[in-house]
Design a protein around this motif. Structure first.
Motif, short mmCIF file in Angstrom:
data_model
loop_
_atom_site.label_atom_id
_atom_site.label_comp_id
_atom_site.label_asym_id
_atom_site.label_seq_id
_atom_site.Cartn_x
_atom_site.Cartn_y
_atom_site.Cartn_z
N LEU A 185 68.52 22.59 57.35
CA LEU A 185 69.53 21.43 57.54
C LEU A 185 70.60 21.86 58.40
O LEU A 185 71.17 20.91 58.82
CB LEU A 185 70.06 21.41 56.10
N THR A 186 70.76 22.93 58.48
CA THR A 186 71.94 23.55 59.52
C THR A 186 71.61 23.83 60.96
O THR A 186 72.25 23.99 61.89
CB THR A 186 72.82 24.49 58.78
N GLY A 187 70.26 23.83 61.12
CA GLY A 187 69.87 24.04 62.51
C GLY A 187 69.51 25.61 62.93
O GLY A 187 69.32 26.08 63.97
N LEU A 188 69.32 26.62 61.90
CA LEU A 188 68.98 27.79 61.93
C LEU A 188 67.33 27.94 61.96
O LEU A 188 66.80 29.18 62.26
CB LEU A 188 69.57 28.90 61.21
N ALA A 189 66.83 27.14 61.64
CA ALA A 189 65.45 27.11 61.28
C ALA A 189 64.73 25.65 61.79
O ALA A 189 65.34 24.58 61.47
CB ALA A 189 64.71 27.40 59.88
N ARG A 190 63.61 25.85 62.24
CA ARG A 190 62.86 24.55 62.48
C ARG A 190 61.77 23.98 61.74
O ARG A 190 60.96 24.87 61.28
CB ARG A 190 61.95 24.53 64.05
N PRO A 191 61.84 22.90 60.96
CA PRO A 191 60.94 22.51 60.06
C PRO A 191 59.52 22.41 60.72
O PRO A 191 59.42 22.03 61.72
CB PRO A 191 61.35 21.10 59.73
N THR A 192 58.62 22.69 59.92
CA THR A 192 57.29 22.69 60.29
C THR A 192 56.68 21.02 60.53
O THR A 192 55.94 20.48 61.07
CB THR A 192 56.30 23.37 59.35
N ALA A 193 57.22 20.23 59.34
CA ALA A 193 56.92 18.89 59.25
C ALA A 193 58.15 18.24 58.40
O ALA A 193 58.89 19.04 57.73
CB ALA A 193 55.75 18.73 58.50
N GLY A 194 58.33 17.05 58.55
CA GLY A 194 59.25 16.38 57.75
C GLY A 194 60.38 15.80 58.44
O GLY A 194 60.34 16.02 59.44
N THR A 195 61.23 15.03 57.81
CA THR A 195 62.56 14.64 58.37
C THR A 195 63.76 14.81 57.84
O THR A 195 63.86 15.13 56.49
CB THR A 195 62.43 13.04 58.71
N ILE A 196 64.87 15.02 58.42
CA ILE A 196 66.10 15.12 57.93
C ILE A 196 67.14 14.20 58.67
O ILE A 196 67.10 14.22 59.74
CB ILE A 196 66.67 16.70 58.24
N GLN A 197 68.06 13.49 57.66
CA GLN A 197 68.92 12.42 58.39
C GLN A 197 70.38 13.11 57.76
O GLN A 197 70.49 13.25 56.45
CB GLN A 197 68.83 11.37 57.88
N ILE A 198 71.20 13.16 58.61
CA ILE A 198 72.48 13.76 58.07
C ILE A 198 73.58 12.94 58.73
O ILE A 198 73.52 12.80 60.06
CB ILE A 198 72.68 15.33 58.42
N MET B 47 76.07 6.03 49.18
CA MET B 47 75.54 6.25 50.47
C MET B 47 75.00 7.70 50.57
O MET B 47 75.96 8.58 50.07
CB MET B 47 76.81 6.09 51.59
N HIS B 48 73.89 7.83 51.00
CA HIS B 48 73.21 9.05 51.32
C HIS B 48 73.54 9.75 52.47
O HIS B 48 73.33 9.22 53.55
CB HIS B 48 71.57 8.94 51.21
N ILE B 49 74.37 11.01 52.36
CA ILE B 49 74.84 11.63 53.66
C ILE B 49 73.68 12.39 54.22
O ILE B 49 73.76 12.76 55.39
CB ILE B 49 76.23 12.37 53.37
N ILE B 50 73.01 12.82 53.07
CA ILE B 50 71.74 13.79 53.51
C ILE B 50 70.61 13.13 53.01
O ILE B 50 70.44 12.91 51.97
CB ILE B 50 72.00 15.38 53.17
N GLU B 51 69.59 13.06 53.72
CA GLU B 51 68.07 12.46 53.25
C GLU B 51 67.28 13.30 53.74
O GLU B 51 67.04 13.42 55.03
CB GLU B 51 68.32 10.99 53.53
N VAL B 52 66.36 13.88 52.93
CA VAL B 52 65.38 14.88 53.45
C VAL B 52 64.06 14.29 53.00
O VAL B 52 63.93 13.83 51.89
CB VAL B 52 65.57 16.18 52.71
N THR B 53 62.93 14.19 54.01
CA THR B 53 61.71 13.50 53.41
C THR B 53 60.51 14.42 53.82
O THR B 53 60.42 14.82 54.98
CB THR B 53 61.58 12.12 54.15
N GLY C 152 68.49 15.11 61.83
CA GLY C 152 68.94 16.62 61.73
C GLY C 152 68.21 17.49 62.63
O GLY C 152 68.36 18.67 62.49
N ILE C 153 66.90 16.98 63.03
CA ILE C 153 66.20 17.92 63.92
C ILE C 153 66.42 17.82 65.28
O ILE C 153 66.83 18.70 66.15
CB ILE C 153 64.64 17.85 63.55
#
Lengths: 245, 320
Positions: free
Chosen positions: B49-62, B1-7, B67-68
């Protein structure tokens, strides 16, 4: 207990123990109002009207106490990266900033009543509208604290916070009607006075103590509230922009 | 199972693209290493991934959360140990742990019990009442890790956990990371120490200039590396002309690294030394030493990232 409330209480407790109850800060709270009172006493000889200067000394004690403490503690924690730990915790930014500012608000309120305590030894404080005075003090403390927060999130270094604070504080001392009534200020400077939140706070205190006021109390309360909300929102927006980059 | 998935995760600072559309996943219960040279985008990725920076684009699933948008839900189940200690100097080790636990809603009795347990586990029980500022670097790092796991996180992010600390503390930390992982905590680890990655990680992702260029199981990477034959020549003097001529003369072999005084060559077959020795000697580059290098993950790192080993060493020293 709700985890948010627990986090709020523990951040406040930690700040009180780490910063506000430290001997240098406690002594600041006592020395600062005494110094202001003595300054006026020396300037006007022995016949100083303590009740007349009391609202001014109270307002300045709050202003200097809250802005100094908050701008330093937040900037310091940001430098040492411990503020990052709070930002990474599961509580919302608004709650976190409320927790961080509550200590300074309490510190400001306590600072305001130290001159009252001293004054009680020398003059009869009968006739003061205590509920109005306390409400005014609370609102000045909240507004000044959020001004300190605004300063803290706009700079990177502790010394910058102090310099930037003075940019706001010293004009307020002279232009907010604390010691020179608004009506006696040069006409060109008067609009500037109405831009400072302390003008409205000092007017509430003056009315509570000496029953003299230039501005309607409801207007003063409303403007102070607007400043408090506005400064808080701008500060949290700046944190999101600058620190959660 | 993927606990973190970054796209397609991206982070731009004005015109500068720190992270350029990366994709990776982390399996539940694994130790995932995130390796790359300085400035590659490791810390920016962790911050996103931890919330200290906002992505410009993309998705994070944790752990099934966005994750955003749902970062506060994510922060409840993750622990973060940054590269520099971020606890309170004037508070004791014990007070720091109790305070950190309170941010996660752990009740008073429970957080005090957990703080005592962790101090013991990290051999800090004798110094728990000392202010944090009086701790040594190794002790500070151990307490920072303890603070990161006080709420039993499902995923632990460790940024350079053994950098700049003594050998014994580093050993204890490695043991502790392994033990946490055995207990079911997924570990996301960034490190400059390739040896740490080699010892600890199940899989490794390599990031260079904001792009992930390889993600593979550590064992496969090592097997791949060990098929290579590597020889390193240390010479008295090397100038640019000699280097260029060397590259032209021996173009059938791989020369993954050439630095100030060293040439390293690698090949899938055994390497005959004499032609290289003769070439260097005839070009006034006296050979001081020729040695066989046993391929390790460091070789893989050098090969994949193109970072010279000398630079890697300097980066490590810089971090210390």
């Amino acid at each position: 207990m709700n985890y948010r409330l627990m986090a709020y209480g523990n951040i406040l407790k930690k700040d009180m123990q780490n910063y506000y109850l430290k001997p240098p800060n406690l002594s600041w709270g006592i020395i600062f109002p005494i110094s202001w009172t003595l300054m006026f006493f020396l300037r006007s000889g022995s016949d100083v009207d303590i009740k007349a200067i009391l609202p001014g000394v109270m307002a300045l004690s709050i202003l200097f106490g809250t802005t100094s403490m908050l701008s330093v503690t937040i900037t310091f924690e940001r430098k040492s990266r411990s503020f990052e730990r709070l930002l990474l915790s599961p509580i919302s930014l608004n709650l976190l900033m409320l927790a961080k500012t509550t200590g300074a608000i309490i510190f400001g309120i306590i600072n305001a009543f130290i001159p009252v305590l001293f004054a009680s030894f020398f003059v009869d404080l009968g006739g003061i509208q205590w509920t109005l005075l306390f409400s005014g003090v609370v609102l000045i403390a909240v507004t000044s604290t959020f001004l300190g927060l605004f300063i803290a999130v706009s700079v990177n270094e502790v010394f910058e916070a102090q310099t930037f604070s003075n940019f706001f504080r010293f004009p307020m001392v002279f232009l907010c009607g604390l010691f020179i009534p608004l009506e006696q200020l040069p006409r060109v400077l008067r609009p500037l006075s109405y831009l400072f939140p302390l003008t409205y706070g000092a007017d509430i205190l003056k009315f509570s103590v000496n029953h003299q006021a230039s501005i309607n109390r409801i207007v003063s309360f409303a403007i102070l509230l607007l400043y408090a909300v506005g400064l808080f929102l701008v500060s949290t927006h700046n944190i999101k922009k600058r620190w959660i980059y | 199972m993927h606990i973190i998935e970054v796209t397609q995760l991206q982070k731009h600072f004005g015109d500068f693209k720190a992270v350029k559309g990366i994709d990776f996943f982390v399996e539940q219960d694994e130790v995932f290493g995130f390796l790359g040279p300085n400035g590659a985008g490791k810390t920016t990725t962790i911050n996103m991934l931890t919330g200290l920076a906002r992505p410009t684009a993309g998705t994070i699933q944790i752990a099934g959360h966005d994750g955003i948008r749902e970062i506060k839900k994510v922060q409840r189940i993750i622990g973060i140990v940054p590269d520099e200690s971020n606890l309170y100097d004037d508070m004791s080790g014990y007070e720091n742990l109790v305070f950190c636990a309170s941010l996660y809603g752990i009740k008073k009795q429970e957080r005090e019990k957990r703080a005592r347990q962790l101090l013991k586990q990290f051999t800090l029980d004798d110094t728990g009442s000392r202010p944090f500022k009086a701790y040594s670097k190794g002790m500070k790092r151990k307490l920072t890790i303890a603070a990161g796991i006080i709420h039993n996180p499902t995923i632990l992010f460790l940024d350079e956990p053994t950098t700049g600390i003594d050998v014994e503390s580093a050993r204890q930390i490695r043991t502790m990371i392994r033990s946490l992982n055995n207990q079911g905590t997924t570990i996301f680890l960034t490190t400059h120490y390739i040896e740490d990655a080699e010892r600890l990680c199940d899989r490794i992702g390599f990031i260079v200039e904001g792009r992930i260029i390889k993600v593979e199981e550590t064992q496969s990477l090592l097997q791949e590396a060990q098929r290579e034959h590597i020889v390193e020549f240390k010479v008295e003097h090397l100038d640019e002309g000699v280097i260029q001529e060397f590259l032209q003369s021996f173009n059938q072999i791989q020369v993954p690294r050439i630095s100030d005084q060293t040439i390293r060559i690698s090949s899938g077959r055994p390497i005959e030394l004499m032609p290289y020795m003769e070439f260097l000697t005839s070009h006034n580059s006296k050979v001081l030493e020729a040695k066989l290098v046993h391929p390790s993950l460091e070789e893989v790192f050098v090969h994949i990232t193109g970072v010279e080993i000398d630079r890697l060493k300097k980066e490590k020293e810089g971090k210390k």
